[in-house]
Design a protein around this motif. Sequence first.
Motif, PDB file in Angstrom:
ATOM      1  N   VAL A 107       0.828  -1.211   0.000  1.00  0.00           N
ATOM      2  CA  VAL A 107       0.000   0.000   0.000  1.00  0.00           C
ATOM      3  C   VAL A 107       0.862   1.260   0.000  1.00  0.00           C
ATOM      4  N   SER A 108       2.089   1.139   0.492  1.00  0.00           N
ATOM      5  CA  SER A 108       2.954   2.300   0.719  1.00  0.00           C
ATOM      6  C   SER A 108       3.112   3.209  -0.506  1.00  0.00           C
ATOM      7  N   PRO A 109       3.370   2.691  -1.726  1.00  0.00           N
ATOM      8  CA  PRO A 109       3.530   3.612  -2.868  1.00  0.00           C
ATOM      9  C   PRO A 109       2.303   4.481  -3.114  1.00  0.00           C
ATOM     10  N   ARG A 110       1.135   3.906  -2.907  1.00  0.00           N
ATOM     11  CA  ARG A 110      -0.092   4.681  -3.112  1.00  0.00           C
ATOM     12  C   ARG A 110      -0.224   5.782  -2.062  1.00  0.00           C
ATOM     13  N   ILE A 111       0.066   5.449  -0.807  1.00  0.00           N
ATOM     14  CA  ILE A 111      -0.013   6.445   0.260  1.00  0.00           C
ATOM     15  C   ILE A 111       1.013   7.549   0.028  1.00  0.00           C
ATOM     16  N   GLU A 112       2.209   7.182  -0.377  1.00  0.00           N
ATOM     17  CA  GLU A 112       3.243   8.182  -0.615  1.00  0.00           C
ATOM     18  C   GLU A 112       2.886   9.092  -1.792  1.00  0.00           C
ATOM     19  N   ALA A 113       2.295   8.521  -2.827  1.00  0.00           N
ATOM     20  CA  ALA A 113       1.888   9.339  -3.970  1.00  0.00           C
ATOM     21  C   ALA A 113       0.805  10.333  -3.573  1.00  0.00           C
ATOM     22  N   GLU A 114      -0.160   9.892  -2.783  1.00  0.00           N
ATOM     23  CA  GLU A 114      -1.217  10.801  -2.340  1.00  0.00           C
ATOM     24  C   GLU A 114      -0.665  11.847  -1.372  1.00  0.00           C
ATOM     25  N   ALA A 115       0.301  11.448  -0.534  1.00  0.00           N
ATOM     26  CA  ALA A 115       0.942  12.411   0.367  1.00  0.00           C
ATOM     27  C   ALA A 115       1.674  13.476  -0.436  1.00  0.00           C
ATOM     28  N   ASP A 116       2.373  13.062  -1.488  1.00  0.00           N
ATOM     29  CA  ASP A 116       3.019  14.038  -2.385  1.00  0.00           C
ATOM     30  C   ASP A 116       1.999  15.034  -2.916  1.00  0.00           C
ATOM     31  N   ARG A 117       0.880  14.512  -3.373  1.00  0.00           N
ATOM     32  CA  ARG A 117      -0.140  15.332  -4.019  1.00  0.00           C
ATOM     33  C   ARG A 117      -0.716  16.375  -3.054  1.00  0.00           C
ATOM     34  N   ILE A 118      -1.070  15.933  -1.853  1.00  0.00           N
ATOM     35  CA  ILE A 118      -1.737  16.856  -0.933  1.00  0.00           C
ATOM     36  C   ILE A 118      -0.767  17.872  -0.344  1.00  0.00           C
ATOM     37  N   VAL A 119       0.448  17.454  -0.012  1.00  0.00           N
ATOM     38  CA  VAL A 119       1.414  18.402   0.552  1.00  0.00           C
ATOM     39  C   VAL A 119       1.852  19.413  -0.497  1.00  0.00           C
ATOM     40  N   GLU A 120       2.043  18.962  -1.733  1.00  0.00           N
ATOM     41  CA  GLU A 120       2.398  19.877  -2.821  1.00  0.00           C
ATOM     42  C   GLU A 120       1.341  20.965  -2.969  1.00  0.00           C
ATOM     43  N   ARG A 121       0.086  20.576  -2.861  1.00  0.00           N
ATOM     44  CA  ARG A 121      -0.999  21.542  -3.018  1.00  0.00           C
ATOM     45  C   ARG A 121      -1.073  22.511  -1.846  1.00  0.00           C
ATOM     46  N   LEU A 122      -0.992  21.974  -0.625  1.00  0.00           N
ATOM     47  CA  LEU A 122      -1.225  22.805   0.555  1.00  0.00           C
ATOM     48  C   LEU A 122      -0.043  23.697   0.900  1.00  0.00           C
ATOM     49  N   SER A 352       4.141   9.096   8.699  1.00  0.00           N
ATOM     50  CA  SER A 352       5.511   9.215   8.192  1.00  0.00           C
ATOM     51  C   SER A 352       5.533   9.843   6.802  1.00  0.00           C
ATOM     52  N   ALA A 353       4.622   9.400   5.946  1.00  0.00           N
ATOM     53  CA  ALA A 353       4.579   9.930   4.581  1.00  0.00           C
ATOM     54  C   ALA A 353       4.327  11.434   4.584  1.00  0.00           C
ATOM     55  N   LEU A 354       3.416  11.887   5.432  1.00  0.00           N
ATOM     56  CA  LEU A 354       3.104  13.316   5.476  1.00  0.00           C
ATOM     57  C   LEU A 354       4.246  14.120   6.092  1.00  0.00           C
ATOM     58  N   LEU A 355       4.828  13.633   7.180  1.00  0.00           N
ATOM     59  CA  LEU A 355       5.903  14.383   7.824  1.00  0.00           C
ATOM     60  C   LEU A 355       7.121  14.501   6.910  1.00  0.00           C
ATOM     61  N   GLU A 356       7.442  13.428   6.202  1.00  0.00           N
ATOM     62  CA  GLU A 356       8.584  13.459   5.286  1.00  0.00           C
ATOM     63  C   GLU A 356       8.401  14.557   4.246  1.00  0.00           C
ATOM     64  N   ARG A 357       7.214  14.665   3.693  1.00  0.00           N
ATOM     65  CA  ARG A 357       6.966  15.627   2.630  1.00  0.00           C
ATOM     66  C   ARG A 357       6.760  17.041   3.170  1.00  0.00           C
ATOM     67  N   LEU A 358       6.147  17.156   4.328  1.00  0.00           N
ATOM     68  CA  LEU A 358       6.032  18.481   4.944  1.00  0.00           C
ATOM     69  C   LEU A 358       7.419  19.034   5.285  1.00  0.00           C
ATOM     70  N   ALA A 359       8.312  18.171   5.715  1.00  0.00           N
ATOM     71  CA  ALA A 359       9.669  18.625   6.046  1.00  0.00           C
ATOM     72  C   ALA A 359      10.405  19.139   4.819  1.00  0.00           C
ATOM     73  N   ASP A 360      10.069  18.617   3.657  1.00  0.00           N
ATOM     74  CA  ASP A 360      10.668  19.106   2.412  1.00  0.00           C
ATOM     75  C   ASP A 360      10.145  20.488   2.018  1.00  0.00           C
ATOM     76  N   ARG A 361       8.901  20.763   2.379  1.00  0.00           N
ATOM     77  CA  ARG A 361       8.221  21.937   1.818  1.00  0.00           C
ATOM     78  C   ARG A 361       7.965  23.058   2.822  1.00  0.00           C
ATOM     79  N   VAL A 362       7.921  22.729   4.123  1.00  0.00           N
ATOM     80  CA  VAL A 362       7.507  23.720   5.129  1.00  0.00           C
ATOM     81  C   VAL A 362       8.654  24.001   6.106  1.00  0.00           C
ATOM     82  N   ALA A 363       8.985  25.278   6.251  1.00  0.00           N
ATOM     83  CA  ALA A 363      10.019  25.682   7.203  1.00  0.00           C
ATOM     84  C   ALA A 363       9.434  25.966   8.588  1.00  0.00           C
ATOM     85  N   ARG A 364       8.209  26.456   8.622  1.00  0.00           N
ATOM     86  CA  ARG A 364       7.576  26.811   9.896  1.00  0.00           C
ATOM     87  C   ARG A 364       6.064  26.652   9.790  1.00  0.00           C
TER      88      ARG A 364
END
Length: 392
Positions: A107-122, A352-364
């Motif tokens: 399931v992990s690739p699907r969750i990671e892809a959706e996490a990419d999508r939502i964090v990129e948008r927000l 984990s998927a969300l935190l990894e991607r938020l850490a890439d995109r959000v400083a604060r």
Amino acid sequence: MTAIPVSDVDLYTEQARIDPYGIYSELRALGPVVHLSRYDLYALPRYDEVRAALMDWQTFSSARGVFVDPDVNARLEGITLCSDPPEHTAMRSVLGRPLRPDQMREVSPRIEAEADRIVERLAGQGGFEVVTELAEYLPMTVVSDLVGLPEHGQAKMLEWAAAIWNTQGPADDRAAAAGPAVEEFMAFATNDAVPGKITPGGWADQLYEAADRGEIPHDKCPVMMLDYVTPSLDTTILAIANVVALFARNPHQWDLLREDRSLIPHAINESLRLETPVPQFSRVLTQDHEISGTPLAAGSRVALLYASANRDERQYPDPTRFDITRRPSDHLAFGRGEHVCVGMHLARLEMSALLERLADRVARFEIKDSRSMINNGLRGFDYLEVAVESVP
């Protein structure tokens, strides 16, 4: 042996549901066992006693319900949460198959892809509402689809789950108001979430396949839907919102995580320890039993205060401090022993998927507005608006 301390505190007032930690501190100071006179419960507010009880299902039984209200406990006897081995083992084995670590890898690739999508948008918006826009996204986009319920059922899952959790306290106004939604869910599970109407091969369908093989009784399938609807939604949603709020309040900890992504599992554990989404369940003693020198009679109902145990200063130095280097893998937010949370691997994967991607995109993160959920079985945010500073 000294007398058991008594407290008339009410853990179900609106203020106690928002912030119970002062009450928990008072209960821990009173002793390892405290009689809660309002509900005739014996509460275990400290870490060692709660963990020991979780590891001893033979003495601390779930078979007579794990909630507060006697009528609710009587109605729910025999569901996965409210059963003991061997019945519990058989149901849990079936429920847990799609949630095993090897299944999560698929399931992990699907969750990671959706996490990419939502964090990129927000992350590019400058701010967002954490609960509905971020925290609900993966459970409602991925998990509800994996369960495989009919579309009109998926749309109601959050409402039904919140209502089911509201029945887990006393017979108060919140529990009464939840009644119609709980009945609606049970009617749906019995009449609509059945083969021919659910997604072939989905988690719900796998319950009926197991029943066809004789692994569980067919009449258990509708109530076992509870185990996919309640633990897979609200608890994870609350946990995601809680960890964002903690990082907003502790920006230096966010800096640590952004610099060292190996801290993500420890950050998840620390956030669950500090802000436990499910504060308590109860058990019934099967025999006379002594807890830390306190004798209790067979048949006593004992409340295991997970959220209090997770802030016990005897177990965690400076327990109110959010410290992602603490590494508290021994926290009790997922329970322990026979009834440890069957969906914990999925929850960790989503967080984990969300935190990894938020850490890439959000400083604060900065909290702009918030509102606490008022629910008899859950604790966390109903609304959490944040501003974000994007990574340059």
